[in-house]
Design a protein around this motif. Structure first.
Motif, PDB file in Angstrom:
ATOM      1  N   THR A 105       0.819  -1.214   0.000  1.00 13.99           N
ATOM      2  CA  THR A 105       0.000   0.000   0.000  1.00 13.99           C
ATOM      3  C   THR A 105       0.851   1.261   0.000  1.00 13.99           C
ATOM      4  N   GLY A 106       1.908   1.275   0.777  1.00 14.69           N
ATOM      5  CA  GLY A 106       2.752   2.464   0.857  1.00 14.69           C
ATOM      6  C   GLY A 106       3.393   2.804  -0.471  1.00 14.69           C
ATOM      7  N   LEU A 107       3.949   1.805  -1.136  1.00 10.23           N
ATOM      8  CA  LEU A 107       4.587   2.021  -2.433  1.00 10.23           C
ATOM      9  C   LEU A 107       3.565   2.431  -3.480  1.00 10.23           C
ATOM     10  N   GLN A 108       2.365   1.868  -3.379  1.00 11.89           N
ATOM     11  CA  GLN A 108       1.315   2.225  -4.332  1.00 11.89           C
ATOM     12  C   GLN A 108       0.884   3.674  -4.137  1.00 11.89           C
ATOM     13  N   GLU A 109       0.787   4.110  -2.892  1.00 10.96           N
ATOM     14  CA  GLU A 109       0.395   5.504  -2.636  1.00 10.96           C
ATOM     15  C   GLU A 109       1.450   6.476  -3.148  1.00 10.96           C
ATOM     16  N   GLN A 110       2.712   6.131  -2.962  1.00 12.35           N
ATOM     17  CA  GLN A 110       3.786   6.967  -3.492  1.00 12.35           C
ATOM     18  C   GLN A 110       3.707   7.056  -5.015  1.00 12.35           C
ATOM     19  N   THR A 111       3.461   5.915  -5.640  1.00 16.09           N
ATOM     20  CA  THR A 111       3.376   5.871  -7.094  1.00 16.09           C
ATOM     21  C   THR A 111       2.162   6.647  -7.596  1.00 16.09           C
ATOM     22  N   ALA A 112       1.045   6.550  -6.867  1.00 17.12           N
ATOM     23  CA  ALA A 112      -0.167   7.283  -7.248  1.00 17.12           C
ATOM     24  C   ALA A 112       0.091   8.789  -7.271  1.00 17.12           C
ATOM     25  N   ASP A 113       0.845   9.276  -6.296  1.00 15.86           N
ATOM     26  CA  ASP A 113       1.190  10.702  -6.257  1.00 15.86           C
ATOM     27  C   ASP A 113       2.021  11.091  -7.475  1.00 15.86           C
ATOM     28  N   LEU A 114       2.970  10.236  -7.855  1.00 16.51           N
ATOM     29  CA  LEU A 114       3.810  10.515  -9.016  1.00 16.51           C
ATOM     30  C   LEU A 114       2.994  10.565 -10.301  1.00 16.51           C
ATOM     31  N   LEU A 115       2.011   9.681 -10.377  1.00 16.74           N
ATOM     32  CA  LEU A 115       1.194   9.589 -11.584  1.00 16.74           C
ATOM     33  C   LEU A 115       0.115  10.673 -11.654  1.00 16.74           C
ATOM     34  N   GLY A 116      -0.175  11.303 -10.515  1.00 19.27           N
ATOM     35  CA  GLY A 116      -1.283  12.255 -10.479  1.00 19.27           C
ATOM     36  C   GLY A 116      -2.623  11.551 -10.525  1.00 19.27           C
ATOM     37  N   ALA A 117      -2.683  10.358  -9.936  1.00 19.47           N
ATOM     38  CA  ALA A 117      -3.910   9.567  -9.959  1.00 19.47           C
ATOM     39  C   ALA A 117      -5.032  10.269  -9.208  1.00 19.47           C
ATOM     40  N   SER A 118      -6.248  10.041  -9.678  1.00 14.15           N
ATOM     41  CA  SER A 118      -7.433  10.668  -9.094  1.00 14.15           C
ATOM     42  C   SER A 118      -8.378   9.599  -8.553  1.00 14.15           C
ATOM     43  N   ASP A 119      -9.221  10.003  -7.605  1.00  9.99           N
ATOM     44  CA  ASP A 119     -10.202   9.064  -7.042  1.00  9.99           C
ATOM     45  C   ASP A 119     -11.178   8.562  -8.105  1.00  9.99           C
ATOM     46  N   SER A 120     -11.335   9.325  -9.175  1.00  8.63           N
ATOM     47  CA  SER A 120     -12.277   8.932 -10.234  1.00  8.63           C
ATOM     48  C   SER A 120     -11.649   7.989 -11.259  1.00  8.63           C
TER      49      SER A 120
ATOM     50  N   SER B 113      -5.402  15.883 -30.705  1.00 11.14           N
ATOM     51  CA  SER B 113      -4.763  16.459 -29.516  1.00 11.14           C
ATOM     52  C   SER B 113      -3.318  15.987 -29.371  1.00 11.14           C
ATOM     53  N   GLY B 114      -2.989  14.853 -29.991  1.00 13.33           N
ATOM     54  CA  GLY B 114      -1.620  14.364 -29.981  1.00 13.33           C
ATOM     55  C   GLY B 114      -1.333  13.439 -28.811  1.00 13.33           C
ATOM     56  N   LEU B 115      -0.182  12.804 -28.884  1.00 12.71           N
ATOM     57  CA  LEU B 115       0.260  11.866 -27.846  1.00 12.71           C
ATOM     58  C   LEU B 115       1.307  12.544 -26.980  1.00 12.71           C
ATOM     59  N   ASN B 116       0.986  12.686 -25.698  1.00 12.90           N
ATOM     60  CA  ASN B 116       1.888  13.360 -24.764  1.00 12.90           C
ATOM     61  C   ASN B 116       2.368  12.368 -23.703  1.00 12.90           C
ATOM     62  N   ILE B 117       3.678  12.200 -23.627  1.00 17.09           N
ATOM     63  CA  ILE B 117       4.288  11.269 -22.684  1.00 17.09           C
ATOM     64  C   ILE B 117       5.069  12.041 -21.634  1.00 17.09           C
ATOM     65  N   ASN B 118       4.864  11.674 -20.374  1.00 18.13           N
ATOM     66  CA  ASN B 118       5.640  12.271 -19.293  1.00 18.13           C
ATOM     67  C   ASN B 118       6.149  11.160 -18.372  1.00 18.13           C
ATOM     68  N   ILE B 119       7.453  11.166 -18.113  1.00 15.30           N
ATOM     69  CA  ILE B 119       8.032  10.221 -17.165  1.00 15.30           C
ATOM     70  C   ILE B 119       8.414  10.990 -15.904  1.00 15.30           C
ATOM     71  N   ASP B 120       7.841  10.597 -14.775  1.00 21.17           N
ATOM     72  CA  ASP B 120       8.187  11.217 -13.498  1.00 21.17           C
ATOM     73  C   ASP B 120       9.237  10.353 -12.816  1.00 21.17           C
ATOM     74  N   GLU B 121      10.441  10.897 -12.692  1.00 23.48           N
ATOM     75  CA  GLU B 121      11.548  10.150 -12.096  1.00 23.48           C
ATOM     76  C   GLU B 121      12.018  10.785 -10.783  1.00 23.48           C
TER      77      GLU B 121
ATOM     78  N   THR C 258       1.294   9.229 -18.365  1.00 26.96           N
ATOM     79  CA  THR C 258       2.350   9.437 -17.371  1.00 26.96           C
ATOM     80  C   THR C 258       2.878   8.078 -16.951  1.00 26.96           C
ATOM     81  N   ILE C 259       4.190   7.951 -16.878  1.00 25.88           N
ATOM     82  CA  ILE C 259       4.851   6.706 -16.482  1.00 25.88           C
ATOM     83  C   ILE C 259       5.716   7.013 -15.267  1.00 25.88           C
ATOM     84  N   ALA C 260       5.660   6.167 -14.252  1.00 21.85           N
ATOM     85  CA  ALA C 260       6.435   6.429 -13.043  1.00 21.85           C
ATOM     86  C   ALA C 260       6.643   5.158 -12.245  1.00 21.85           C
ATOM     87  N   ALA C 261       7.640   5.204 -11.370  1.00 21.73           N
ATOM     88  CA  ALA C 261       7.892   4.134 -10.408  1.00 21.73           C
ATOM     89  C   ALA C 261       8.533   4.765  -9.179  1.00 21.73           C
ATOM     90  N   ALA C 262       8.198   4.247  -8.021  1.00 29.25           N
ATOM     91  CA  ALA C 262       8.749   4.799  -6.779  1.00 29.25           C
ATOM     92  C   ALA C 262      10.152   4.275  -6.505  1.00 29.25           C
TER      93      ALA C 262
END
Length: 322
Positions: free
Chosen positions: A45-60, A97-105, A133-137
């Protein structure tokens, strides 16, 4: 080069004039984004929450996980669930709109795959309009991230053509392998290779309407390698591997029909992104020092735009007659 393009234009007019326009199915914008976590995060859960923040995940967001069987299915790779940590968040957007890729490192690096390489591969799979958005904690290679994107489409009830996903993975693997094999070759960078691959795709569509022989693919590839300071730096085996991939992409049908123009538009966005990046400017400076100047494509792009406009006017004129 300009003479060659003019000849191609005249020859192609005889093919294009009798054709009728086709309706293009626009990408349907999703109501909710999809966040797909690597399987290793399901019980952490902890690692998932960190990753969710990096991804900008939303409750929806629609939430899913990519498992070893998904990686095997979508990209023909074998990984244990315990090592699958790279995660993605994707929102499909409207056509154009195009393909936009962002890697959060900011917490963990994606050690093997660049944003441009992901973008090239996703374009090959037929995804041209989306925010990803692509990310890993923690540090990961990032090789399984494409499987997460395809799993997201499955979560939305949409399937990506398996032939195209395999082509995309083959392309990503080739870029990664060639980059690794040439890591000590002076004058070679991954950003140059990505530019070459993108330009080959655009030329196959714009100048050949997707109908190219293997010999023509080799000629286009040789030309683009030379224009980007890579002439003589790739081995024959590496060149053959790229030619085989372009042949497979052609056979998938993405260079023709309704998908082709979307691919061109998104590929041109990628080229603009590449040429405005610091890594490309560094590569250009290094190539110049080695006497391998990377050609300034601005003049060629302007000519191609004028040529396309001229072409469109002539086609419309003859359509009006018939």
């Amino acid at each position: 080069m300009i003479k060659k393009l003019l000849v191609l234009t005249v020859v192609s007019l005889s093919v294009l004039i009798p054709c009728t326009s086709q309706n293009i199915n626009a990408a349907s914008e999703w109501d909710n984004a999809v966040t797909v976590y690597g399987a290793a995060l399901e019980s952490d859960t902890g690692l998932q929450e960190q990753t969710a923040d990096l991804l900008g995940a939303s409750d929806s967001d629609i939430i899913d996980y990519v498992y070893s069987e998904d990686v095997s299915q979508y990209v023909n790779q074998n990984y244990d669930n315990s090592v699958l940590m790279s995660s993605i968040r994707i929102q499909q957007t409207s056509e154009g709109s195009g393909l936009n890729i962002n890697i959060d490192e900011s917490l963990g690096n994606i050690t093997m795959i660049s944003e441009e390489t992901y973008q090239n591969a996703l374009l090959t799979s037929g995804i041209t309009d989306a925010d990803v958005t692509i990310a890993a904690a923690q540090d990961v290679t990032g090789e399984s991230a494409l499987a997460g994107v395809y799993k997201a489409y499955a979560a939305q009830g949409e399937e990506i053509d398996p032939e195209k996903t395999q082509n995309a993975q083959d392309e990503l693997d080739a870029i990664s392998d060639i980059t690794n094999e040439n890591s000590n070759v002076e004058g070679f960078t991954q950003v140059q290779l990505n530019k070459v691959i993108t330009e080959v795709k655009v030329e196959i569509i714009n100048n050949f309407n997707g109908d190219v022989s293997e010999e023509q693919i080799r000629s286009i590839l040789d030309e683009k390698l030379a224009e980007n300071g890579l002439e003589g730096l790739l081995s024959q085996e590496q060149i053959d591997r790229l030619v085989e991939i372009f042949n497979s992409i052609k056979d998938s049908g993405i260079f023709t029909g309704e998908e082709a123009q979307r691919l061109v538009d998104s590929s041109e966005d990628l080229l603009n992104r590449i040429t405005s990046s610091d890594s490309f400017q560094d590569a250009k400076d290094s190539a110049s020092e080695l006497g391998r100047d990377i050609a300034d494509s601005e003049e060629v792009n302007s000519f191609m735009e004028a040529l396309r406009n001229f072409w469109d006017r002539i086609v419309e004129f003859f359509r009006g007659l018939f």
